[in-house]
Design a protein around this motif. Structure first.
Motif, mmCIF file in Angstrom:
data_model
loop_
_atom_site.group_PDB
_atom_site.id
_atom_site.type_symbol
_atom_site.label_atom_id
_atom_site.label_comp_id
_atom_site.label_asym_id
_atom_site.label_seq_id
_atom_site.Cartn_x
_atom_site.Cartn_y
_atom_site.Cartn_z
ATOM 1 N N THR A 1 -0.235 9.746 3.719
ATOM 2 C CA THR A 1 -0.198 11.110 3.088
ATOM 3 C C THR A 1 -1.030 12.142 3.834
ATOM 4 O O THR A 1 -1.770 11.438 4.597
ATOM 5 C CB THR A 1 -0.629 11.270 1.433
ATOM 6 N N ALA B 1 0.769 -1.021 0.054
ATOM 7 C CA ALA B 1 -0.098 0.052 0.012
ATOM 8 C C ALA B 1 0.975 1.317 -0.096
ATOM 9 O O ALA B 1 2.089 1.230 0.293
ATOM 10 C CB ALA B 1 -0.883 -0.081 1.188
ATOM 11 N N PRO B 2 0.434 2.229 -0.276
ATOM 12 C CA PRO B 2 1.016 3.472 -0.388
ATOM 13 C C PRO B 2 1.479 4.074 0.911
ATOM 14 O O PRO B 2 0.429 3.667 1.857
ATOM 15 C CB PRO B 2 0.244 4.406 -1.288
ATOM 16 N N ALA B 3 2.292 5.111 0.987
ATOM 17 C CA ALA B 3 2.490 5.523 2.489
ATOM 18 C C ALA B 3 1.679 6.469 2.666
ATOM 19 O O ALA B 3 0.818 6.952 1.894
ATOM 20 C CB ALA B 3 3.922 6.168 2.301
#
Length: 188
Positions: A141, A137-139
Motif C-alpha cells: 500500500t 501477505a497483503p499487497a
C-alpha cells in the motif's frame, strides 16, 4: 515487535529450510549505499525485474535490498566488526521505530556463533537473489509493505573452503517522512 525480538535473539538470517543460520550470518557492508535513490520513483516503477509476480515499487525494493545487505553482511577479520550487532548498527539508518535500537543490541545467544566466525577470520557477503511480497501477505500500500528478500550468503574464511547458503529475510516496511523504513522483521 515481539516477532523482531524473537528473530534477533536467534540470528540475522534464516535458511530457506527455516533453520537459524547464525554461523552463516554476515556484517559490515562496505558497499551499502549511504543515500536513497536519486529519483523518487512512482508507486508503479520498479528497479530492474523484481522476482515477484506483483512488482514492488522501486523505493520499497531499494530499501529492502539495502537493509538486507547491511544487515546480513559481517566481517570477522582483524580490525573489522566486533560482533553481529555491528551489522545491525549499519542497517539501522534504514530502520524506524523500536527496531532501530533493537538492531544494535548484542545478544548472548550470538556469542558462540560469532566466536566461530571470528576464529575463521571470515568475511560474509550477501548477493540479493529476489525481492517479493511473501505468499499470503497483503499487497503493498502507499504506507506499508511486506517483503521477503532472498539472498546467497557467502562466507569466506581467511583459510579454508568458502561456503555459500541460500537465506531469506522477511521485512515489514512503513513509509515515513524519511522515505521507506524497515519497522519489523517478522518471523515468516
Amino acid at each position: 515487535m515481539t516477532s523482531s525480538l524473537a528473530l534477533l535473539s536467534t540470528g540475522c538470517s534464516s535458511s530457506a529450510d527455516g533453520e537459524s543460520a547464525m554461523s552463516a550470518s554476515a556484517a559490515p557492508s562496505r558497499s551499502v549505499p549511504t543515500s536513497t535513490p536519486d529519483t523518487t520513483p512512482s508507486d508503479t516503477e520498479t528497479v530492474g525485474a523484481s522476482s515477484s509476480a506483483t512488482a514492488l515499487p522501486a523505493d520499497v525494493e531499494w530499501t529492502a535490498r539495502a537493509f538486507t545487505s547491511a544487515y546480513a553482511e559481517h566481517d570477522a577479520r582483524d580490525g573489522a566488526d566486533s560482533s553481529y550487532a555491528d551489522a545491525g548498527i549499519r542497517a539501522s539508518w534504514l530502520a524506524a521505530g523500536e527496531l532501530t535500537s533493537v538492531l544494535a543490541q548484542k545478544r548472548p545467544s550470538q556469542h558462540a556463533a560469532w566466536a566461530a566466525l571470528r576464529a575463521e577470520k571470515a568475511h560474509q557477503t550477501a548477493e540479493i537473489t529476489s525481492t517479493v511480497v511473501p505468499v499470503g501477505a497483503p499487497a503493498v500500500t502507499p504506507s506499508v509493505a511486506f517483503v521477503r528478500v532472498g539472498y546467497t550468503l557467502t562466507t569466506t574464511p581467511k583459510s579454508g573452503r568458502t561456503r555459500s547458503s541460500d537465506e531469506h529475510l522477511a521485512l515489514r516496511l512503513e513509509h515515513t517522512a524519511k522515505g521507506w523504513r524497515v519497522t519489523d522483521l517478522p518471523w515468516a
